[in-house]
Scaffold this motif. Sequence first.
Motif, PDB file in Angstrom:
ATOM      1  N   ALA A 221       2.851   6.296   3.807  1.00  0.00           N
ATOM      2  CA  ALA A 221       4.230   5.832   4.031  1.00  0.00           C
ATOM      3  C   ALA A 221       4.488   4.556   3.228  1.00  0.00           C
ATOM      4  N   GLU A 222       3.519   3.646   3.275  1.00  0.00           N
ATOM      5  CA  GLU A 222       3.628   2.409   2.477  1.00  0.00           C
ATOM      6  C   GLU A 222       3.812   2.714   1.002  1.00  0.00           C
ATOM      7  N   THR A 223       2.964   3.610   0.512  1.00  0.00           N
ATOM      8  CA  THR A 223       2.970   3.926  -0.919  1.00  0.00           C
ATOM      9  C   THR A 223       4.304   4.533  -1.340  1.00  0.00           C
ATOM     10  N   LEU A 224       4.793   5.467  -0.531  1.00  0.00           N
ATOM     11  CA  LEU A 224       6.065   6.112  -0.856  1.00  0.00           C
ATOM     12  C   LEU A 224       7.201   5.088  -0.803  1.00  0.00           C
ATOM     13  N   LEU A 225       7.180   4.249   0.225  1.00  0.00           N
ATOM     14  CA  LEU A 225       8.250   3.251   0.359  1.00  0.00           C
ATOM     15  C   LEU A 225       8.247   2.287  -0.812  1.00  0.00           C
ATOM     16  N   SER A 226       7.043   1.853  -1.200  1.00  0.00           N
ATOM     17  CA  SER A 226       7.021   0.849  -2.270  1.00  0.00           C
ATOM     18  C   SER A 226       7.477   1.473  -3.585  1.00  0.00           C
TER      19      SER A 226
END
Lengths: 437, 437
Positions: A429-434
């Motif tokens: 989720a972090e990776t996609l958001l960033s």
Amino acid sequence: MTSAAHSASALRPSPLADLDTAALREAHSAFARAYDDLKAAGLKLDLTRGKPSAEQLDLSDDLLHLPDGRYRDAAGTDLRNYGGPTGLAELRAIFADALRVPVGQLLALGNSSLTLMHDTIAFALLHGVPGGELPWSSRPISFLAPVPGYDRHFTIAERFGIRLIPVPSDDNGPDIEAVASLLETDDSIRGMFCVPVYSNPTGAVYSEEVVRALVSLPAADDFRLIWDNAYAVHHLSDERPEPIDVLALAAEAGNPDRPLVFASTSKVTYPGAGVAFFGASPANVEWMLHNLSAQSIGPDKLNQLRHVELLRDADGLAAHMEKHRAILEPKFAAVDAAFRERLAPWGGGTWTAPSGGYFVSLDVLDGAAKRAVQLAKEAGIAVTPAGATFPYGDDPRDANIRIAPTFPPLDELTTALDGLCTAILLAEAETLLSARD
Amino acid sequence: MTSAAHSASALRPSPLADLDTAALREAHSAFARAYDDLKAAGLKLDLTRGKPSAEQLDLSDDLLHLPDGRYRDAAGTDLRNYGGPTGLAELRAIFADALRVPVGQLLALGNSSLTLMHDTIAFALLHGVPGGELPWSSRPISFLAPVPGYDRHFTIAERFGIRLIPVPSDDNGPDIEAVASLLETDDSIRGMFCVPVYSNPTGAVYSEEVVRALVSLPAADDFRLIWDNAYAVHHLSDERPEPIDVLALAAEAGNPDRPLVFASTSKVTYPGAGVAFFGASPANVEWMLHNLSAQSIGPDKLNQLRHVELLRDADGLAAHMEKHRAILEPKFAAVDAAFRERLAPWGGGTWTAPSGGYFVSLDVLDGAAKRAVQLAKEAGIAVTPAGATFPYGDDPRDANIRIAPTFPPLDELTTALDGLCTAILLAEAETLLSARD
């Protein structure tokens, strides 16, 4: 159901990559809360290495009192003294069939096939190999490395300054077109690491077609396949690959000296206190014995006798491995179940379901593997470092994670897998958001 | 008295070299008749290698059922699994005092110190050593080799293309003036083989003065003493050399990294199924562990546990070695007696009377050693090839023969020694006669 699954499932799971940003933020918050709970639990669990569990080790505990006063082999030799460079014929006979190496071309040696691979490459660097004009070290050399692969193979090459060239692989083994093209265009290639059965970490079994290609493709006369048959008898299901006789296929193809076969009992009996094997063409065996004769006055033959008395014969070996399977099958099922339950609903990864060996290879979303492993570590769950399955630790997609489910007891494994999934989902989720910033 | 002694003694023995040609011919005829009798006896005896006898091996037969179901060290570690690169602390503690290496700088590893020496030199060739700018293999290198010395040392160097420079030695160790002069004038020198206690084959014990010189003499920063302390606890008398702390002396001299200490239990418990040790400065130990980490996931710790349970502690080790001494002392006495009785009256050789170790070094008349060994062989008595104690098998005087009296039972040893003396006297008479032709 875990807390992470609970709170996240309120969002109606769907592939993370398909979520709009608001839904992704919501998922991220839920994963972050679950992760905080996980950290608060103060776990200390380890999925890093392919080690047998204590329960598996117990299967071989007769070794702790064998050979029970005996010290002679079938020929009457006193095994307590020096000598016997080829190792015990009786032990070689037990493994010859499983490894498809004729007893006369199979050596039973020290306690580690890793040591044999390391030393074989050192011998090649310093002395050259049959068919080679010069020692390998006389010029810069390269090895082909199917990826994802085994980090300890890479370490040997890296320490020796051998350049590693990653080669993609699939369920049938390495990509033969890529191998052929590299062999054709790069004359620095002297070797290739292969785990032909239940590859580390994917569990892939090389097809006969792939093996035939590997022994047939045009290559230098001193090119060698480092044929690490570590998991030849380590089945997890009844569907078993027919053992492939790589030495016979190589001889048939006119390249008898190309494969160097390695194996050990590290995951049959005891890691560290087992026996390692080397099998090859007569010319390679003679070369190996010549090199070993300067290094050793013979292997630990009493430990080999212990193994003969424990395993008895090929049937005894097969029966022994069934007991390992009974312990390991539920653990591999637990991996599959955890990923199905926790990752699949979010499109959070793809993984292998091996029929043998010691590992599951998991691909998470691109760019999330290192972060997931870091998060897991901070929550007390040790996983093989992301990237370890690639030369130089460099996974270009930062996606692959090697799962080693054999060592922890089943309940700890289940807890560790659940926590790992929490870490993975948060990292994804972090990776996609960033990426959307 | 043997037939040879009988018939030759009719000649009133006196030094062969001093006989006039007629008397020498007479002696030759007598020796030749004795030799014919010897051949007719059809012996099949072996004095070639420094192997413990079956009676000695019996002393360690508790190893054949140990560790009796146990598999944890004092710290509670499961020794059946991978890991433990330094080896068992308990075992290192038993040997630390005898080897004069602090436990923290002593590694307990595989089954052979020969392997450790071979691999250490391979690591140095491929990677270099602490203090060195380049791998040893980056240019032609040389080793100093005190002579007479150990053939397996020479083989390692010869296989690796390391030039061996013979250095004369006496009862106190290598000739320090020669060593100093070579180190000063030849910058290719990277190492030196040393057997500091009960040298193979002379039994010499390096004096403290010699050891101080070896660790102090100006030399390259990557020069290493291959300190093969194979016989540190292998005493044959009550007169025992005070163990010399070579690591402390080297540190004191400002060259802490110069000595690399090797030892094993091959002649304490079982050859081949024993444990080998490596001791050195902290920098060298770190270097070794780094290199080993690519080669191995740990030594056979269960075999180390077996050794801890057998030997218990330093006192247990000393008591165990006394039992070896009780078996060996009469054999070494038999060598001395045979040479005194058979060779001395004819001035037929000089030999050492070691206070420990596994060998007697015999010098026969110049030019007669190879022929003597050949004659012995043809009469069914196998002796280490003449010249084996010199690099490249080249004994410039053709005089040295290594006697290995440990393996045969005492009665066979006595028979073999008597036959060997017959062969030696015949070879010497032949040699002297042919020089007068």
